[in-house]
Design a protein around this motif. Structure first.
Motif, short mmCIF file in Angstrom:
data_model
loop_
_atom_site.label_atom_id
_atom_site.label_comp_id
_atom_site.label_asym_id
_atom_site.label_seq_id
_atom_site.Cartn_x
_atom_site.Cartn_y
_atom_site.Cartn_z
N UNK A 16 0.83 -1.22 0.00
CA UNK A 16 0.00 0.00 0.00
C UNK A 16 0.86 1.26 0.00
N UNK A 17 1.92 1.26 0.81
CA UNK A 17 2.82 2.42 0.85
C UNK A 17 3.50 2.65 -0.49
N UNK A 24 2.91 9.60 -5.93
CA UNK A 24 3.62 10.84 -5.62
C UNK A 24 4.71 11.16 -6.63
N UNK A 25 5.35 10.12 -7.16
CA UNK A 25 6.43 10.30 -8.13
C UNK A 25 5.93 10.25 -9.58
N UNK A 26 4.63 10.36 -9.78
CA UNK A 26 4.06 10.44 -11.12
C UNK A 26 3.90 9.13 -11.85
N UNK A 45 11.42 9.34 -10.39
CA UNK A 45 12.48 8.94 -9.46
C UNK A 45 11.83 8.17 -8.33
N UNK A 46 12.57 8.03 -7.23
CA UNK A 46 12.01 7.35 -6.07
C UNK A 46 12.24 5.85 -6.05
N UNK A 47 13.20 5.39 -6.84
CA UNK A 47 13.54 3.97 -6.87
C UNK A 47 15.04 3.84 -7.12
N UNK A 48 15.59 2.66 -6.84
CA UNK A 48 17.02 2.42 -7.03
C UNK A 48 17.28 1.68 -8.33
N UNK A 49 18.49 1.78 -8.82
CA UNK A 49 18.93 1.09 -10.04
C UNK A 49 17.91 1.32 -11.14
N UNK A 50 17.53 0.24 -11.83
CA UNK A 50 16.54 0.36 -12.90
C UNK A 50 15.11 0.22 -12.41
N UNK A 58 6.34 -3.10 -8.23
CA UNK A 58 7.61 -2.80 -8.90
C UNK A 58 7.56 -1.35 -9.37
N UNK A 59 8.49 -0.55 -8.86
CA UNK A 59 8.57 0.88 -9.15
C UNK A 59 9.68 1.11 -10.17
N UNK A 60 9.36 1.80 -11.29
CA UNK A 60 10.36 2.00 -12.33
C UNK A 60 9.96 3.15 -13.25
#
Length: 122
Positions: A16-17, A24-26, A45-50, A58-60
């Motif tokens: 959920x978070x 928030x990061x679009x 943004x708001x994620x690491x690596x790819x 999964x945030x990308x």
């Protein structure tokens, strides 16, 4: 959200978070039925690596290839297995054994995750 968190209550909170974080990061949110994972693309943004999996999300930035989603689905399973403590476990492992030596990345499949395998320096 239950399917993405593998039915584990402790994985629902980070899922959920992460969905809120993606907004928030679009990020645009979609659900991948094959891997049972939310995929948030278009993030500024708001994620690491790819990309980064938090809970069942999964945030990308870019739409990922199928093999990468297979890799990230294993990370979602790891979140379900370890709950909120997975973030700490992963970070500690990454500090001791970065990148392709990280046991959580090995379990998820190095090639699927885009890690180089074999050769010198591995």
């Amino acid at each position: 959200m239950t399917r993405a968190s593998r039915g584990v209550p402790s994985a629902r909170i980070p899922t959920a978070l992460a969905l809120g974080w993606a907004r928030l990061w679009g990020g645009a949110v979609m659900f991948d039925d094959e891997f049972g994972l939310y995929v948030c693309t278009g993030m500024r943004g708001g994620f690491a690596r790819g990309g980064t999996t938090v809970g069942g999300v999964f945030l990308t930035r870019k739409p990922p290839p199928r093999r990468l989603l297979r890799h990230e689905a294993v990370h979602a399973d790891q979140w379900a297995r370890h709950g909120l403590g997975f973030a700490v476990r992963y970070l500690c492992e990454e500090l001791r054994n970065p990148g392709s030596r990280n046991r959580f990345e090995i379990e998820a499949g190095l090639e699927d995750g885009g890690y180089r395998t074999g050769g010198a320096g591995q």
